[in-house]
Write a protein that holds these residues in place. Sequence first.
Motif, PDB file in Angstrom:
ATOM      1  N   PHE A 295       0.705  -1.164   0.113  1.00  0.00           N
ATOM      2  CA  PHE A 295      -0.043  -0.195   0.084  1.00  0.00           C
ATOM      3  C   PHE A 295       1.007   1.332  -0.052  1.00  0.00           C
ATOM      4  CE2 PHE A 295      -3.286  -2.753   1.676  1.00  0.00           C
ATOM      5  CZ  PHE A 295      -4.334  -2.538   0.488  1.00  0.00           C
ATOM      6  N   ALA A 296       1.869   1.156   0.844  1.00  0.00           N
ATOM      7  CA  ALA A 296       2.889   2.193   0.736  1.00  0.00           C
ATOM      8  C   ALA A 296       3.412   2.531  -0.701  1.00  0.00           C
ATOM      9  CB  ALA A 296       3.996   1.964   1.706  1.00  0.00           C
ATOM     10  N   ARG A 297       3.754   1.565  -1.604  1.00  0.00           N
ATOM     11  CA  ARG A 297       4.055   1.717  -2.928  1.00  0.00           C
ATOM     12  C   ARG A 297       3.086   2.129  -3.846  1.00  0.00           C
ATOM     13  NH1 ARG A 297       7.530   2.936  -6.851  1.00  0.00           N
ATOM     14  NH2 ARG A 297       7.659   1.236  -8.360  1.00  0.00           N
ATOM     15  N   LEU A 298       1.931   1.784  -3.522  1.00  0.00           N
ATOM     16  CA  LEU A 298       0.930   2.219  -4.517  1.00  0.00           C
ATOM     17  C   LEU A 298       0.444   3.485  -4.154  1.00  0.00           C
ATOM     18  CD1 LEU A 298      -1.745  -0.908  -4.105  1.00  0.00           C
ATOM     19  CD2 LEU A 298      -0.539  -0.017  -6.381  1.00  0.00           C
ATOM     20  N   GLN A 299       0.526   3.958  -2.923  1.00  0.00           N
ATOM     21  CA  GLN A 299       0.399   5.456  -2.458  1.00  0.00           C
ATOM     22  C   GLN A 299       1.667   6.322  -3.123  1.00  0.00           C
ATOM     23  OE1 GLN A 299      -0.271   5.976   1.636  1.00  0.00           O
ATOM     24  NE2 GLN A 299      -1.436   7.994   1.366  1.00  0.00           N
ATOM     25  N   GLN A 300       2.724   5.872  -3.104  1.00  0.00           N
ATOM     26  CA  GLN A 300       3.895   6.628  -3.626  1.00  0.00           C
ATOM     27  C   GLN A 300       3.841   6.550  -5.276  1.00  0.00           C
ATOM     28  OE1 GLN A 300       7.560   4.161  -3.855  1.00  0.00           O
ATOM     29  NE2 GLN A 300       8.790   6.024  -3.603  1.00  0.00           N
ATOM     30  N   LEU A 301       3.029   5.733  -5.818  1.00  0.00           N
ATOM     31  CA  LEU A 301       2.768   5.939  -7.445  1.00  0.00           C
ATOM     32  C   LEU A 301       1.515   6.670  -7.682  1.00  0.00           C
ATOM     33  CD1 LEU A 301       3.729   2.070  -8.269  1.00  0.00           C
ATOM     34  CD2 LEU A 301       4.900   4.072  -8.738  1.00  0.00           C
ATOM     35  N   GLU A 302       0.753   7.185  -6.368  1.00  0.00           N
ATOM     36  CA  GLU A 302      -0.296   7.960  -6.663  1.00  0.00           C
ATOM     37  C   GLU A 302      -1.636   6.856  -7.251  1.00  0.00           C
ATOM     38  OE1 GLU A 302       0.715  11.400  -8.654  1.00  0.00           O
ATOM     39  OE2 GLU A 302       1.408  12.251  -6.880  1.00  0.00           O
ATOM     40  N   ALA A 303      -1.293   5.717  -7.093  1.00  0.00           N
ATOM     41  CA  ALA A 303      -2.585   4.872  -7.527  1.00  0.00           C
ATOM     42  C   ALA A 303      -3.593   4.585  -6.570  1.00  0.00           C
ATOM     43  CB  ALA A 303      -1.801   3.632  -7.851  1.00  0.00           C
ATOM     44  N   VAL A 304      -3.495   4.844  -5.279  1.00  0.00           N
ATOM     45  CA  VAL A 304      -4.494   4.753  -4.363  1.00  0.00           C
ATOM     46  C   VAL A 304      -4.736   5.879  -3.391  1.00  0.00           C
ATOM     47  CG1 VAL A 304      -4.473   2.101  -4.305  1.00  0.00           C
ATOM     48  CG2 VAL A 304      -3.091   3.552  -2.470  1.00  0.00           C
ATOM     49  N   ARG A 305      -5.537   6.066  -2.701  1.00  0.00           N
ATOM     50  CA  ARG A 305      -5.760   7.259  -1.635  1.00  0.00           C
ATOM     51  C   ARG A 305      -5.879   6.500  -0.214  1.00  0.00           C
ATOM     52  NH1 ARG A 305     -10.448  10.504  -2.516  1.00  0.00           N
ATOM     53  NH2 ARG A 305     -11.400   8.642  -3.005  1.00  0.00           N
ATOM     54  N   GLU A 306      -5.169   7.261   0.705  1.00  0.00           N
ATOM     55  CA  GLU A 306      -5.552   6.626   2.093  1.00  0.00           C
ATOM     56  C   GLU A 306      -6.535   7.473   2.718  1.00  0.00           C
ATOM     57  OE1 GLU A 306      -5.784   5.684   5.956  1.00  0.00           O
ATOM     58  OE2 GLU A 306      -5.230   7.856   5.847  1.00  0.00           O
ATOM     59  N   LEU A 307      -7.517   6.774   3.278  1.00  0.00           N
ATOM     60  CA  LEU A 307      -9.073   7.456   3.356  1.00  0.00           C
ATOM     61  C   LEU A 307      -9.294   7.729   4.885  1.00  0.00           C
ATOM     62  CD1 LEU A 307     -10.969   4.609   1.047  1.00  0.00           C
ATOM     63  CD2 LEU A 307     -10.322   7.124   0.476  1.00  0.00           C
ATOM     64  N   SER A 308      -8.668   7.093   5.736  1.00  0.00           N
ATOM     65  CA  SER A 308      -8.873   7.280   7.217  1.00  0.00           C
ATOM     66  C   SER A 308      -8.479   8.781   7.889  1.00  0.00           C
ATOM     67  CB  SER A 308      -8.518   6.312   8.093  1.00  0.00           C
ATOM     68  OG  SER A 308      -7.042   6.310   8.184  1.00  0.00           O
ATOM     69  N   GLY A 309      -7.116   9.191   7.170  1.00  0.00           N
ATOM     70  CA  GLY A 309      -6.346  10.404   7.832  1.00  0.00           C
ATOM     71  C   GLY A 309      -5.474   9.827   9.021  1.00  0.00           C
ATOM     72  N   ARG A 310      -5.437   8.445   9.463  1.00  0.00           N
ATOM     73  CA  ARG A 310      -4.610   8.161  10.381  1.00  0.00           C
ATOM     74  C   ARG A 310      -3.189   7.654  10.006  1.00  0.00           C
ATOM     75  NH1 ARG A 310      -9.988   5.593  11.593  1.00  0.00           N
ATOM     76  NH2 ARG A 310      -9.096   3.868  10.510  1.00  0.00           N
TER      77      ARG A 310
END
Length: 318
Positions: A295-310
């Motif tokens: 998930f960290a990799r996907l977020q780095q690639l801007e392919a997912v969003r973290e939805l909780s803000g935590r």
Amino acid sequence: MIRLDPATASPAPPPTVPAWALAAGGALHDADAAFQAGAALGALDTLARGQPSWAGAWRQRLALNCAAASMRLAGRAEDAAALRDAWHLRPAGADPGPAGAIFGAWRQLAVQSPLVSAERLEKIVDQLGLHWDAAALADLCTQIEKLAEAQRSAPFAAAAIVAHVVAIRPDSELFAWWLADLVLAQSLRWPRPPPLLMAQVFAPSFRAEAGGRKRIRPGEEGFERAVCLALGQATAQACRLAAELSRRAEKLLTVAPKLRAKGAGDVIFLLLSEDAVSGSLTTKSLSRFAARRLFARLQQLEAVRELSGRTSFRLYGL
């Protein structure tokens, strides 16, 4: 290497509702409102019947929106974030609590065919925290069948079932709106109902006058017209959501071949199928630590969003 189906990787652009079908409702006659609702539903028809790769996430995001609006009708305070937590962070098989159970009812609506039976409705009213006896549910199934036989236009069939349920059980308005989307899908022969109307119940479409506080309730004068206007707005919002998720899914599918983690394909499938996925997900081929790195990799690639803000107990989605 993750292999992609070109048919789902590059779907047709989502439809849009024409601007004239969303004209202000203040001076509209009932026939005008019905015509606008028909135009909006026509725009949604292809999407409601189709199966783009992100259709599951789209339906579940609509379910979340309706569940969040349900909280106000049920006298509860949970928002969308709290509902996500109640559902996605609970241990496997654990009770999601009253709010999570209501969310579960909308999730179920979004994935099952719009067929009714007393047994199915009994489970739904239990999830919604209501109590109906078997005879009343059987009568309700008969009423839904009569609506189908009468072949009323879809918006008016949806309005009719809401008014009927509230007339016999004023405490069951939430159930009535759940049924409205089911009856709408039946009327339009959609394979599964996209949750639409509940999210509009407190919107301007159901205000007796512009800027007023009084809500037009089921069965009151102007209710059918309000349902038509609400369908126009709900459909436009569903199409805009589809356009957003389509773009995000395209990005996700574009970066998928770059992922080397074992089990990445399962995670991508879940992201395309669900509103949210736990950042500490575990599967047969993916440990919790590996999932966090993925998930960290996907977020780095801007392919997912973290939805909780935590910073912990994270949730990810398109």
